[in-house]
Design an enzyme around this catalytic site. Structure first.
Site, mmCIF file in Angstrom:
data_model
loop_
_atom_site.group_PDB
_atom_site.id
_atom_site.type_symbol
_atom_site.label_atom_id
_atom_site.label_comp_id
_atom_site.label_asym_id
_atom_site.label_seq_id
_atom_site.Cartn_x
_atom_site.Cartn_y
_atom_site.Cartn_z
ATOM 1 N N HIS A 16 -0.556 5.525 -13.769
ATOM 2 C CA HIS A 16 -0.870 4.584 -12.693
ATOM 3 C C HIS A 16 0.407 3.955 -12.141
ATOM 4 O O HIS A 16 1.458 4.004 -12.771
ATOM 5 C CB HIS A 16 -1.774 3.453 -13.210
ATOM 6 C CG HIS A 16 -3.216 3.849 -13.324
ATOM 7 N ND1 HIS A 16 -3.710 4.496 -14.435
ATOM 8 C CD2 HIS A 16 -4.268 3.711 -12.464
ATOM 9 C CE1 HIS A 16 -5.002 4.724 -14.259
ATOM 10 N NE2 HIS A 16 -5.363 4.272 -13.078
ATOM 11 N N LYS A 22 0.227 -2.014 -12.511
ATOM 12 C CA LYS A 22 -0.968 -2.116 -13.361
ATOM 13 C C LYS A 22 -0.656 -2.914 -14.629
ATOM 14 O O LYS A 22 0.366 -2.692 -15.274
ATOM 15 C CB LYS A 22 -1.488 -0.712 -13.712
ATOM 16 C CG LYS A 22 -2.806 -0.755 -14.459
ATOM 17 C CD LYS A 22 -3.533 0.566 -14.403
ATOM 18 C CE LYS A 22 -4.829 0.527 -15.186
ATOM 19 N NZ LYS A 22 -5.796 -0.448 -14.644
#
Ligand code: NAD
Length: 265
Positions: free
Chosen positions: A154, A158
């Site tokens: 990600h 995040k």
């Protein structure tokens, strides 16, 4: 359907404003941000890069729940638990995409779901929800001599790891083997770890750049390997699924639902 969006200034919140504005049958009831947030008082359309929609961002969540048939929440765990209490008090349906929820947070959401319909999913995309079923089936079919590893990547912003989707994929694999993920998960490997424990499900987390969300479940045995991969190219897929859940949830009795119920999988 009057749809409210809490966390309307976030990455997902802005995407959700655009998606609700573009969805026939959905009316944007309003949006909230945390007290002191930059966009408070500004028109939600303007914030999301659209023409003005005539609704301003506020920090009054109670008023938003009172004015909505359903509220969509992609915020942070502590905020989501507070919103679930408001959903229970008002009977307003709630769609939750927030990840990183603790066991206590999950219990609070389940309690709220006894008084209002609540859809909770770590991933609102159609592809990942199909993948969950595939992973469960493959894990149930292959013997214990196949090792299972979940790999995810990600974007650099995040804050929780492994991703909620990676954990959901791990739970699907564990369910296929009829075991509890908590009893077999390896989320950290560092230093002299010793050999891989048979039957364990491993996780590897990558973070960087602007990656929206890549997930792979690997099944590996002697001289053979299966890899099942999903790659999200845009947050729009999550917003589309969440708005679909938002149009569905208020038609349901109180209860805790997942995206598999919304999609009829
Ligand atoms: P973000 O940080 O860009 O947005 C979160 C927003 O919530 C921020 O604007 C923040 O100010 C706001 N917020 C925090 N507390 C609040 C409160 N009490 N009231 C109102 N607003 C509040 O994060 P993001 O990338 O949009 O992700 C949000 C969450 O959604 C994360 O947990 C992420 O993992 C999850 N997510 C889930 C899916 C899915 O399909 N389920 C997809 C993408 C992201």
């Amino acid at each position: 359907m009057r749809v409210g969006i809490v966390g309307c200034g976030g990455r997902m919140g802005l995407m959700l404003v655009r998606e609700v504005a573009a969805t026939p049958g959905a009316i944007l009831a309003g949006g909230t941000e945390r007290p002191g947030a930059a966009g408070l008082g500004r028109d939600l359309g303007t914030l999301a890069g659209l023409d003005p929609l005539g609704v301003a961002a506020s920090d009054d969540a109670a008023a938003l729940f009172a004015a909505s048939d359903v509220v969509i929440d992609f915020t942070a765990p502590a905020a989501t638990v507070g919103h679930a209490t408001l959903a229970a008090e008002t009977g307003t349906a709630l769609v939750v995409g927030t990840t990183g929820l603790s066991a206590a947070d999950h219990a609070a959401l389940a309690e709220a779901a006894s008084r209002a319909p609540l859809v909770l999913s770590a991933n609102f995309s159609l592809g990942v929800n199909l993948l969950l079923g595939l992973v469960r089936k493959v894990a149930a079919t292959l013997g214990d001599d196949w090792d299972i590893e979940v790999l995810e990547m990600h974007h650099r912003h995040k804050v929780d790891a492994p991703s909620g989707t990676a954990l959901a994929l791990g739970r699907a694999a564990a369910a296929g083997r009829a075991v509890d993920l908590d009893a077999v998960k390896d989320t950290v490997r560092d230093g002299h770890t010793g050999a891989r424990v048979p039957g364990h499900i491993g996780f590897a987390t990558l973070r960087g750049g602007d990656v929206v969300g890549d997930h792979t479940v690997l099944f590996a045995t002697e001289a053979e390997r299966i890899e099942l991969t999903h790659k999200a190219g845009s947050r729009a897929i999550f917003a589309r699924g969440a708005v679909r859940a938002a149009l569905w949830a208020p038609t349901q009795p109180p209860g805790l639902y997942g995206m598999e119920h919304v999609l009829g999988l």
